[in-house]
Design a protein around this motif. Structure first.
Motif, PDB file in Angstrom:
ATOM      1  N   VAL A 125       0.814  -1.216   0.000  1.00  0.00           N
ATOM      2  CA  VAL A 125       0.000   0.000   0.000  1.00  0.00           C
ATOM      3  C   VAL A 125       0.849   1.268   0.000  1.00  0.00           C
ATOM      4  O   VAL A 125       0.388   2.334  -0.445  1.00  0.00           O
ATOM      5  CB  VAL A 125      -0.974   0.015   1.194  1.00  0.00           C
ATOM      6  N   ILE A 126       2.090   1.170   0.474  1.00  0.00           N
ATOM      7  CA  ILE A 126       2.961   2.348   0.458  1.00  0.00           C
ATOM      8  C   ILE A 126       3.260   2.781  -0.973  1.00  0.00           C
ATOM      9  O   ILE A 126       3.606   3.940  -1.226  1.00  0.00           O
ATOM     10  CB  ILE A 126       4.278   2.052   1.217  1.00  0.00           C
ATOM     11  N   GLY A 254      -3.280  -4.967  -2.517  1.00  0.00           N
ATOM     12  CA  GLY A 254      -2.861  -3.642  -2.058  1.00  0.00           C
ATOM     13  C   GLY A 254      -2.802  -2.652  -3.204  1.00  0.00           C
ATOM     14  O   GLY A 254      -3.185  -1.471  -3.038  1.00  0.00           O
ATOM     15  N   ASP A 255      -2.345  -3.112  -4.369  1.00  0.00           N
ATOM     16  CA  ASP A 255      -2.294  -2.232  -5.541  1.00  0.00           C
ATOM     17  C   ASP A 255      -3.703  -1.824  -5.981  1.00  0.00           C
ATOM     18  O   ASP A 255      -3.941  -0.677  -6.379  1.00  0.00           O
ATOM     19  CB  ASP A 255      -1.563  -2.933  -6.689  1.00  0.00           C
ATOM     20  N   VAL A 256      -4.640  -2.772  -5.920  1.00  0.00           N
ATOM     21  CA  VAL A 256      -6.026  -2.465  -6.281  1.00  0.00           C
ATOM     22  C   VAL A 256      -6.610  -1.422  -5.325  1.00  0.00           C
ATOM     23  O   VAL A 256      -7.291  -0.469  -5.748  1.00  0.00           O
ATOM     24  CB  VAL A 256      -6.877  -3.749  -6.265  1.00  0.00           C
ATOM     25  N   ILE A 257      -6.334  -1.575  -4.035  1.00  0.00           N
ATOM     26  CA  ILE A 257      -6.843  -0.628  -3.039  1.00  0.00           C
ATOM     27  C   ILE A 257      -6.247   0.760  -3.254  1.00  0.00           C
ATOM     28  O   ILE A 257      -6.939   1.781  -3.117  1.00  0.00           O
ATOM     29  CB  ILE A 257      -6.548  -1.154  -1.624  1.00  0.00           C
ATOM     30  N   ASP A 258      -4.971   0.823  -3.607  1.00  0.00           N
ATOM     31  CA  ASP A 258      -4.347   2.115  -3.903  1.00  0.00           C
ATOM     32  C   ASP A 258      -5.104   2.835  -5.018  1.00  0.00           C
ATOM     33  O   ASP A 258      -5.365   4.045  -4.935  1.00  0.00           O
ATOM     34  CB  ASP A 258      -2.884   1.913  -4.325  1.00  0.00           C
ATOM     35  N   LEU A 259      -5.436   2.094  -6.056  1.00  0.00           N
ATOM     36  CA  LEU A 259      -6.170   2.703  -7.172  1.00  0.00           C
ATOM     37  C   LEU A 259      -7.574   3.113  -6.737  1.00  0.00           C
ATOM     38  O   LEU A 259      -8.046   4.194  -7.086  1.00  0.00           O
ATOM     39  CB  LEU A 259      -6.250   1.713  -8.341  1.00  0.00           C
ATOM     40  N   ALA A 260      -8.239   2.280  -5.944  1.00  0.00           N
ATOM     41  CA  ALA A 260      -9.614   2.571  -5.528  1.00  0.00           C
ATOM     42  C   ALA A 260      -9.686   3.824  -4.663  1.00  0.00           C
ATOM     43  O   ALA A 260     -10.629   4.625  -4.785  1.00  0.00           O
ATOM     44  CB  ALA A 260     -10.187   1.378  -4.773  1.00  0.00           C
ATOM     45  N   PHE A 261      -8.703   4.035  -3.790  1.00  0.00           N
ATOM     46  CA  PHE A 261      -8.735   5.164  -2.871  1.00  0.00           C
ATOM     47  C   PHE A 261      -8.090   6.428  -3.450  1.00  0.00           C
ATOM     48  O   PHE A 261      -8.130   7.485  -2.810  1.00  0.00           O
ATOM     49  CB  PHE A 261      -8.046   4.810  -1.556  1.00  0.00           C
ATOM     50  N   TYR A 262      -7.536   6.336  -4.635  1.00  0.00           N
ATOM     51  CA  TYR A 262      -6.890   7.500  -5.238  1.00  0.00           C
ATOM     52  C   TYR A 262      -7.879   8.662  -5.381  1.00  0.00           C
ATOM     53  O   TYR A 262      -7.517   9.825  -5.203  1.00  0.00           O
ATOM     54  CB  TYR A 262      -6.317   7.128  -6.601  1.00  0.00           C
ATOM     55  N   PHE A 263      -9.117   8.333  -5.690  1.00  0.00           N
ATOM     56  CA  PHE A 263     -10.091   9.365  -6.028  1.00  0.00           C
ATOM     57  C   PHE A 263     -10.815   9.933  -4.807  1.00  0.00           C
ATOM     58  O   PHE A 263     -11.696  10.779  -4.940  1.00  0.00           O
ATOM     59  CB  PHE A 263     -11.131   8.799  -7.013  1.00  0.00           C
ATOM     60  N   GLY A 272      -4.932  14.835   2.593  1.00  0.00           N
ATOM     61  CA  GLY A 272      -4.394  13.547   2.172  1.00  0.00           C
ATOM     62  C   GLY A 272      -5.225  12.367   2.623  1.00  0.00           C
ATOM     63  O   GLY A 272      -4.680  11.315   2.992  1.00  0.00           O
ATOM     64  N   LEU A 273      -6.551  12.527   2.592  1.00  0.00           N
ATOM     65  CA  LEU A 273      -7.405  11.437   3.047  1.00  0.00           C
ATOM     66  C   LEU A 273      -7.199  10.179   2.208  1.00  0.00           C
ATOM     67  O   LEU A 273      -7.300   9.065   2.732  1.00  0.00           O
ATOM     68  CB  LEU A 273      -8.871  11.883   2.976  1.00  0.00           C
ATOM     69  N   ASN A 274      -6.875  10.357   0.919  1.00  0.00           N
ATOM     70  CA  ASN A 274      -6.725   9.178   0.053  1.00  0.00           C
ATOM     71  C   ASN A 274      -5.540   8.309   0.477  1.00  0.00           C
ATOM     72  O   ASN A 274      -5.673   7.095   0.668  1.00  0.00           O
ATOM     73  CB  ASN A 274      -6.612   9.592  -1.419  1.00  0.00           C
ATOM     74  N   TRP A 275      -4.344   8.909   0.663  1.00  0.00           N
ATOM     75  CA  TRP A 275      -3.196   8.078   1.030  1.00  0.00           C
ATOM     76  C   TRP A 275      -3.327   7.543   2.451  1.00  0.00           C
ATOM     77  O   TRP A 275      -2.815   6.457   2.769  1.00  0.00           O
ATOM     78  CB  TRP A 275      -1.879   8.827   0.841  1.00  0.00           C
ATOM     79  N   ARG A 276      -4.027   8.267   3.292  1.00  0.00           N
ATOM     80  CA  ARG A 276      -4.247   7.778   4.666  1.00  0.00           C
ATOM     81  C   ARG A 276      -5.141   6.532   4.658  1.00  0.00           C
ATOM     82  O   ARG A 276      -4.901   5.566   5.395  1.00  0.00           O
ATOM     83  CB  ARG A 276      -4.870   8.878   5.519  1.00  0.00           C
ATOM     84  N   SER A 392       7.733   7.626 -16.171  1.00  0.00           N
ATOM     85  CA  SER A 392       7.818   7.269 -17.585  1.00  0.00           C
ATOM     86  C   SER A 392       6.795   8.017 -18.431  1.00  0.00           C
ATOM     87  O   SER A 392       6.863   7.953 -19.666  1.00  0.00           O
ATOM     88  CB  SER A 392       7.610   5.762 -17.758  1.00  0.00           C
ATOM     89  N   GLY A 393       5.834   8.696 -17.791  1.00  0.00           N
ATOM     90  CA  GLY A 393       4.860   9.468 -18.540  1.00  0.00           C
ATOM     91  C   GLY A 393       3.420   9.149 -18.235  1.00  0.00           C
ATOM     92  O   GLY A 393       2.505   9.801 -18.752  1.00  0.00           O
ATOM     93  N   PHE A 394       3.172   8.136 -17.426  1.00  0.00           N
ATOM     94  CA  PHE A 394       1.807   7.831 -17.020  1.00  0.00           C
ATOM     95  C   PHE A 394       1.263   8.950 -16.134  1.00  0.00           C
ATOM     96  O   PHE A 394       2.012   9.583 -15.374  1.00  0.00           O
ATOM     97  CB  PHE A 394       1.767   6.525 -16.202  1.00  0.00           C
ATOM     98  N   SER A 395      -0.044   9.180 -16.205  1.00  0.00           N
ATOM     99  CA  SER A 395      -0.692  10.009 -15.190  1.00  0.00           C
ATOM    100  C   SER A 395      -0.724   9.221 -13.887  1.00  0.00           C
ATOM    101  O   SER A 395      -0.483   8.009 -13.869  1.00  0.00           O
ATOM    102  CB  SER A 395      -2.117  10.359 -15.619  1.00  0.00           C
ATOM    103  N   ASP A 396      -1.029   9.903 -12.775  1.00  0.00           N
ATOM    104  CA  ASP A 396      -1.050   9.197 -11.491  1.00  0.00           C
ATOM    105  C   ASP A 396      -2.044   8.039 -11.492  1.00  0.00           C
ATOM    106  O   ASP A 396      -1.745   6.944 -11.001  1.00  0.00           O
ATOM    107  CB  ASP A 396      -1.378  10.173 -10.360  1.00  0.00           C
ATOM    108  N   THR A 397      -3.237   8.281 -12.033  1.00  0.00           N
ATOM    109  CA  THR A 397      -4.244   7.212 -12.047  1.00  0.00           C
ATOM    110  C   THR A 397      -3.807   6.075 -12.965  1.00  0.00           C
ATOM    111  O   THR A 397      -3.985   4.895 -12.640  1.00  0.00           O
ATOM    112  CB  THR A 397      -5.599   7.752 -12.508  1.00  0.00           C
TER     113      THR A 397
END
Length: 622
Positions: A125-126, A254-263, A272-276, A392-397
């Protein structure tokens, strides 16, 4: 009893070419492989009666007598009239329907798998959170100081594992037992994940994540052992290997959860509620394990070690279908523990791990594959892939979505490892996959030179995804499996402690240095660095890592008694052989460095170390 008499001979009579020190190790292993082999029936029955009286189990004497016979010889139920048809059915089903197990055992399997997933989520998740918290904490990662601070915060749990928590595994297990140790470590994971989410400075987050290491280190050693000690022999090895597979699943989750909480937007004045939420979410599965473990059985081996035989029998009855199976395992574990304690008297096992060549060669091979699990570069991607994709050029999402793809591939290609590791062999898998990983890392790094954004993105994604595909069936499952089987039984727990500490120490080194490495040498140089290490490790494996696939304990003594310099020279001679066979498509005759003589596996008990399945199941005891 002719076979038993043959088995009771000193093993150096079977293998006279072993050196004196290795013969001592070999005889110790022979005793620990099955302490009951060679004991005449009348003496065995008398010993069982004494055991039942001394341990307050006279009411279990009929079951214990039958259990002792099966513990000595797995086919004994075919030879004695005392076994009922029901006894025979359950004992036969262990072999013919090995996955037909009790609900309690599968409950334990689910709990162990979820605990492994907790491990993976704690690590993963980090990955998404670091896209946000550095700027909130004033960490400029484009500077040397900021990059080092990022590495320090991300690597904090592994610093704790290498220096403190791994070394607490043994006292925790001795004091609390397996079940309570899992409870405590998962509770620590839950609390520290919530704590991490409430921090507002980099040093506070570092402290919280450092304490997370107390939940990671002991759990990584305890859960596989707990599964091995509860499982019957035919499926024990597969359950031990599931630790790596479900850890990979946890990383993907954990990677899926990171994407789900990004928004998730900031709310109620919380920055920073998303990273928390990302960091806090990793604690939820730990809490589920804490609630689940309360209803799971305790390790029978630990209970017997504490003299709690009646409780151990009751737990074995929950884990097995019949009382005969429970009595067999109870008596065999008791005899094995007594043999182990006797073998350890007057021996400095740490010293013998380095001074006896057979042990030293095994330790060297184990440490190479454990070091390789980190310096092949896998956890660079597992911990920093969101940053890598972003650079490399990806957006954060898109970076987080691409990271999910890596996590999914890492898990999916770990599934076939249960079969490939015994089909192709440990050493062969590593020798094949390390050059492939090096190529994938070079593709990833060199793609950063592409001046077209689309081309750069595609190159980086292809390189990382192919890396996951080649890593997962090879260097993913091999290190812990290999380390659990190469050490002689009497130093297995010590050897695995060193091996586990090795992987966590280099995990810390890798995770703390990556941000500064990228800053100093750019992604091209950083990925090139680990590609070079993949090739260095290929040579180290070629020279010093011996094949263990399908070897019995007796054969492993022969394999690891070959001097290191002799095996290194043999490895170098394999290079022209490989060129002729795989490049020139010729059919050269392979050189046989050793031709182990397999001893008969008759009279070997259900929990011994003979053969590939039992050696894979002999997970290290912390």
């Amino acid at each position: 009893m002719s076979d038993s008499v043959q088995e009771s001979k000193p093993r150096h009579e079977h293998h006279p070419h072993l050196d004196a020190k290795t013969r001592v190790v070999s005889n110790v292993d022979a005793k620990l492989a099955n302490p009951l082999r060679g004991i005449p029936n009348e003496i065995l029955m008398n010993e069982v009666e004494i055991f039942a009286q001394e341990r307050g189990l006279p009411h279990l004497l009929p079951e214990l007598k039958k259990g002792a016979l099966v513990a000595q010889n797995a086919d004994a139920y075919k030879q004695y009239d005392m076994f009922t048809d029901e006894d025979k059915k359950f004992l036969e089903d262990e072999v013919t329907h090995k996955w037909r197990q009790t609900g309690t055992l599968y409950y334990m399997v689910v709990m162990s798998s979820l605990a492994a997933a907790v491990q993976g989520m704690d690590e993963a998740v980090i990955n998404g959170a670091q896209l946000f918290y550095p700027s909130q904490f004033g960490m400029d990662t484009t500077t040397s100081r900021g990059s080092w601070l990022l590495g320090v915060v991300n690597s904090a749990p592994y610093l704790c594992c290498a220096t403190l928590s791994c070394w607490l595994t043994h006292p925790l297990n001795q004091w609390l037992g397996r079940k309570k140790t899992i409870f405590v470590t998962c509770l620590i994971s839950f609390l520290t994940c919530i704590w991490s989410a409430l921090t507002n400075t980099w040093w506070h987050l570092f402290i919280a994540r450092f304490f997370l290491g107390f939940g990671i280190g002991p759990k990584s050693a305890t859960v596989p052992v707990y599964a091995a000690e509860c499982a019957p022999a035919p499926i024990r090895g597969a359950l031990v290997m599931m630790w790596q597979m479900w850890t990979a699943f946890g990383i993907g989750l954990g990677d899926v959860i990171d994407l789900a909480f990004y928004f998730i937007p900031d709310s109620g004045g919380i920055r920073g509620l998303n990273w928390r939420l990302m960091l806090a979410s990793a604690g939820i599965p730990g809490l589920i394990v804490c609630l689940q473990v309360l209803y799971a059985p305790e390790s029978p081996r630990w209970l017997i070690g504490k003299g709690r035989y009646e409780e151990a029998f009751n737990e074995l009855c929950r884990l097995r279908f019949s009382r005969v199976q429970a009595a067999r395992d109870l008596y065999y574990i008791h005899i094995l523990l007594e043999a182990e304690n006797e073998m350890k008297k007057g021996r400095n096992r740490v010293v013998e791990m380095f001074t006896i060549p057979r042990n030293r060669n095994a330790a060297l091979a184990s440490w190479i594959v454990m070091f390789g699990q980190q310096f092949c570069g896998l956890n660079v991607i597992a911990y920093y892939s969101s940053n890598i994709f972003s650079q490399s050029g990806f957006s954060d999402t898109s970076a987080l979505a691409a990271t999910v793809g890596f996590g999914v591939l890492n898990w999916l290609f770990a599934l076939p490892a249960v079969f490939t590791i015994d089909t192709f062999g440990r050493r062969n898998l590593l020798l094949f996959t390390f050059p492939c990983m090096a190529i994938c890392l070079l593709i990833t790094g060199f793609s950063f030179w592409d001046t077209f954004r689309e081309g750069r993105i595609v190159g980086v994604a292809i390189g990382i995804y192919l890396f996951a595909i080649t890593y997962s069936p090879g260097e993913g499952p091999v290190p812990f499996t290999y380390s659990a089987e190469v050490f002689p039984l009497y130093i297995r727990d010590i050897g695995m402690s060193f091996a586990t500490a090795t992987t966590w120490f280099w995990n810390f080194v890798l995770s703390i240095t990556w941000p500064s490495l990228v800053l100093a040498f750019k992604p091209q140089g950083a990925f090139g660095w680990y590609a070079a290490w993949c090739m260095i490790l290929w040579f180290l494996i070629l020279l010093f890592v011996r094949e263990t696939k399908g070897r019995t304990l007796e054969e492993l003594d022969q394999v690891f008694s070959v001097p290191a310099r002799v095996h290194a020279a043999y490895g170098l001679r394999q290079i022209p052989y490989g060129i002729k066979k795989f490049i020139l498509l010729q059919n050269p005759t392979p050189e046989q460095l050793y031709q182990p003589e397999s001893e008969s596996e008759e009279n070997i008990g259900p929990r011994d170390g003979a053969g590939k399945e039992a050696r894979r199941s002999a997970a290290a005891e912390p």
